[in-house]
Design a protein around this motif. Sequence first.
Motif, PDB file in Angstrom:
ATOM      1  N   HIS A   1      -1.712   6.422   4.487  1.00  0.00           N
ATOM      2  CA  HIS A   1      -1.972   5.691   3.250  1.00  0.00           C
ATOM      3  C   HIS A   1      -2.955   6.495   2.407  1.00  0.00           C
ATOM      4  O   HIS A   1      -4.087   6.742   2.836  1.00  0.00           O
TER       5      HIS A   1
ATOM      6  N   VAL B   1      -5.417   6.392  -0.291  1.00  0.00           N
ATOM      7  CA  VAL B   1      -6.168   5.308  -0.931  1.00  0.00           C
ATOM      8  C   VAL B   1      -7.474   5.848  -1.502  1.00  0.00           C
ATOM      9  O   VAL B   1      -7.879   6.979  -1.241  1.00  0.00           O
TER      10      VAL B   1
ATOM     11  N   VAL C   1       0.831  -1.190   0.000  1.00  0.00           N
ATOM     12  CA  VAL C   1       0.000   0.000   0.000  1.00  0.00           C
ATOM     13  C   VAL C   1       0.878   1.258   0.000  1.00  0.00           C
ATOM     14  O   VAL C   1       1.990   1.256   0.533  1.00  0.00           O
TER      15      VAL C   1
ATOM     16  N   TYR D   1     -10.101   0.606  -1.591  1.00  0.00           N
ATOM     17  CA  TYR D   1      -9.220  -0.029  -0.603  1.00  0.00           C
ATOM     18  C   TYR D   1     -10.017  -0.866   0.390  1.00  0.00           C
ATOM     19  O   TYR D   1      -9.552  -1.908   0.864  1.00  0.00           O
TER      20      TYR D   1
END
Length: 244
Positions: free
Chosen positions: A89, A91, A19, A95
């Motif tokens: 992260h 995303v 990720v 996700y």
Amino acid sequence: MKKLEGLKFLQQKFPKLTVDCLFVDKVENLNEEALYSKDKIEQLWRVRCGKSIGSELNLPQGTFTKAKELKKFMKEQKKKDSNMEFVIHSVSPEYFTAPFVGTLAVYNNKANPVIRIELQKVTKELVDAIDTGKRPRDWEVCLILDYDLLYKFPKIRKKDEDINLEDLEHAIAVIHEVGEQIFEFYDEKGEEIDTYTRFNIYSLGRVLFDDHRSASSFIPKCECPVISKDFQQQQYVKANEIER
């Protein structure tokens, strides 16, 4: 190995399977331009806390759509504990659409090396409570595969009746291969260490790794010069009862 150190390890060893990660020690050092991804129409930020000293058991985490709220969360956590650091992260909502998540456990015991893969089903209710309820490690396990001595064919320890192994064949092969590489990395260094790597499985067997650490991540710093492997595993099991 701690959370942030483990994520850096994954980025280095498996960049295409890991990720997106942005590491931040304190809010004033955050590069806001690095938060935004051009290829994501709808932007989400997952922020997770890590610590270089002390236990990382059940540390705060959050999901945000606004950078202002993201920074507010980080400032609050840093104020509570100056040792707190962060990984962000970047995303998309996709996700959270993985039908399965799980743990890849690699036990680098020279006498009896083992790779274990555990899968858990994902539901909307579990995802909605991910920041306030049970952590994914605590979700019910629906499949357990043990590979003794790095054999390619596992012993099935547990399997829900509605799990179709053929649908998961590619993803499991990818995860197992990563497990072998993790084993070889520590084996070449002469380290006997038990590591736990979290992953998501998406449609068409796509795999995404988002956590890698050893049991020591959950153990408070102590005066002891040596911590036995048995004690580490006991602490990891106890940690899972709360965080998993």
